[in-house]
Structure formats: structure tokens, C-alpha cells
Design a protein around this motif. Structure first.
Motif, PDB file in Angstrom:
ATOM      1  N   LYS A   1      15.727   3.675  -2.522  1.00 39.52           N
ATOM      2  CA  LYS A   1      16.473   3.078  -3.542  1.00 39.52           C
ATOM      3  C   LYS A   1      18.006   2.576  -3.207  1.00 39.52           C
ATOM      4  O   LYS A   1      18.840   1.842  -3.775  1.00 39.52           O
ATOM      5  N   TYR A   2      18.426   2.979  -1.859  1.00 40.67           N
ATOM      6  CA  TYR A   2      19.652   2.842  -1.494  1.00 40.67           C
ATOM      7  C   TYR A   2      19.652   1.907  -0.126  1.00 40.67           C
ATOM      8  O   TYR A   2      20.290   1.921   0.760  1.00 40.67           O
TER       9      TYR A   2
ATOM     10  N   GLY B   1      17.130  13.322  -4.660  1.00 40.88           N
ATOM     11  CA  GLY B   1      16.014  13.103  -4.259  1.00 40.88           C
ATOM     12  C   GLY B   1      14.843  13.066  -4.977  1.00 40.88           C
ATOM     13  O   GLY B   1      13.637  12.850  -4.563  1.00 40.88           O
TER      14      GLY B   1
END
Ligand SMILES: N[C@@H](CCC(=O)N[C@@H](CS)C(=O)NCC(=O)O)C(=O)O
Length: 246
Positions: A141-142, A50
């Protein structure tokens, strides 16, 4: 596991593997499993989950883990790149079948486990579904800004679990023990490591932080075929080693 910090790892030779420290991240555990089976030595390098780490970004052109850094070669952060590097560095035992059809099947199944919209990806969408999508955060990001995929994540994960169960049963009917072909492949390693996101290994085998265990195990009625769990247990015991060290 002992980790070297990024600044110290940059000047070193050989294979360095950036890993998320303290958790059994399934992509990282898979990379470690592949290197272990092939007996390829590497230096573990710390990434903290993270964190937007500018040092990691500068060195590897991205901020996730795992990343394989070999000599002065380009960074390899995708699961397929890491697998193909390992196949090149130590061809035996091969973790992809030689026969082209079976190889394509292995790579396709591997994508369905490790790739975008695959099992790990969609399981993560399930876990992050209510999280704010802030720039550079893990939900950003995902893929959590793709709300259609977030909404469809559970159905997609069920589809992939059915696919894997069907494949394993067909292999068993053909007298084969592994997910593809006649011997251990990367697909077996990926399944074993990613199964932790659905049915976490017991604490004695995978001493992950309680918060991660609760998150990974939060899909209470996950439809995981018992044969898939028996298979992952065999793969861990025979090939990957327990307890997991991270
Ligand atoms: N880049 C990898 C996927 C790696 C990945 O998703 N890593 C996650 C594992 S949850 C990660 O590093 N998370 C921690 C972070 O982004 O800080 C691939 O495409 O094969």
C-alpha cells in the motif's frame, strides 16, 4: 481510548474518525490533534494496523487510517481533506494562514511531512525496506515496490528534516514561535506527531507498544535539530495534551 467498531459506527451521525487502535500512528494523531485544538467532537472508530478489512473498504473506499466520515458525506482519508473538513466545521482557531503565500507555504510543508514521498512516507519506506511486497500488505500500500524511493528514503528524509529546521530557525530569527505565520498551524501539529517516527516521546508521554517504539526509534543517528524537538515538546504540552491516548 475507547473505539466503536465499524459496523456500529456506520449507522451513527456526526463526525466519526477511523483510527489505528493501540498505536500513535502519526496521521491519526495529527487528525486527533487538529480536532482537539478546534474542540470538534468525534466518535473514534477502530482500524487494526495491517489488516485488509473489507468492512472498512466498503464504508470508506480504502483500508488505511485515519478516515473522517462526516454525516452522509464522502469519506476523507487524505491528510489535506481531513484538515479542510475540520477548517470548515470549526473555522476557529484557523490552522491554515489566511494570507495566500503563507497558506501555500503551510500546505507545501504539510505535504513534505504527511504526503507521498514526505517524511512519514519515507521513514516508513526505511522501516519496510526488506519486507516482502505482497498485495494488500502495508509495504504494497505504501510504495515499497518503488525500489528507487526505498533506496533513496533516508536521503529524502534528511532533506526534509533540513528543510523543517531551516524554516523553524528563520521563524525564530523573525521573532516567531511557530513553523509558519504568527500562530499555531497544522504544520506544527503535523511536525509534533510525525516526530515520534524519529525521536519517540518517552514512555510516560506516549505508552506505545515496545515493538513500535523500537521501530520508530531505530534510526539512531537521525539528524533532528534539537530546536525541532524542543518545538514539538512545546506543541504537545501547550496544545495536544500528554500522555498521548491511542
Ligand atoms: N491516507 C493518508 C495516509 C494514511 C496512512 O498512511 N495510514 C497508515 C499509518 S502507518 C495506516 O493506516 N497504516 C495501517 C494500515 O494500512 O493498515 C494520507 O494520505 O494522508
Amino acid at each position: 481510548m475507547e473505539y466503536t467498531e465499524i459496523d456500529d459506527a456506520i449507522g451513527r451521525n456526526g463526525l466519526r474518525l477511523v483510527l489505528t487502535a493501540g498505536v500513535p500512528g502519526p496521521w491519526g494523531e495529527s487528525a486527533k490533534g487538529i480536532l482537539r485544538v478546534k474542540k470538534i467532537p468525534y466518535l473514534p472508530v477502530r482500524q487494526n494496523a495491517g489488516q485488509h478489512d473489507e468492512g472498512l473498504l466498503g464504508w470508506t473506499r480504502q483500508t488505511s487510517a485515519p478516515v473522517a466520515m462526516y454525516q452522509g458525506e464522502r469519506p476523507r482519508s487524505g491528510w489535506a481533506e481531513i484538515l479542510l473538513l475540520a477548517e470548515r466545521l470549526e473555522p476557529q482557531p484557523a490552522l491554515l494562514p489566511a494570507e495566500p503565500g503563507e497558506r501555500a507555504l503551510a500546505l507545501g510543508l504539510a505535504h513534505e511531512i504527511c504526503g507521498e514521498q514526505g517524511l512519514g512516507w519515507t521513514r516508513r519506506l526505511m522501516l519496510f525496506k526488506d519486507a516482502p511486497v505482497e498485495r494488500n500488505s502495508m509495504p504494497w500500500k505504501y510504495g515499497c515496490d518503488d525500489r528507487g524511493s526505498v533506496e533513496g528514503a533516508e536521503a529524502r528524509a534528511v532533506e526534509i528534516l533540513d528543510l523543517l529546521a531551516g524554516q523553524l530557525h528563520r521563524q525564530h530569527e523573525a521573532g516567531r514561535r511557530f513553523l509558519v505565520g504568527e500562530s499555531l498551524s497544522a504544520v506544527d501539529i503535523y511536525w509534533a506527531c510525525f516526530s515520534n517516527l524519529l525521536v519517540p516521546l518517552p514512555h510516560a508521554q506516549s505508552p506505545m507498544p515496545e515493538m513500535i517504539r523500537n521501530a520508530y526509534g531505530s534510526w539512531r543517528d537521525a539528524p533532528v535539530d534539537p530546536a525541532l524537538i524542543a518545538h514539538r515538546d512545546e506543541v504537545f504540552e501547550a496544545h495536544l495534551g500528554l500522555p498521548q491516548e491511542f
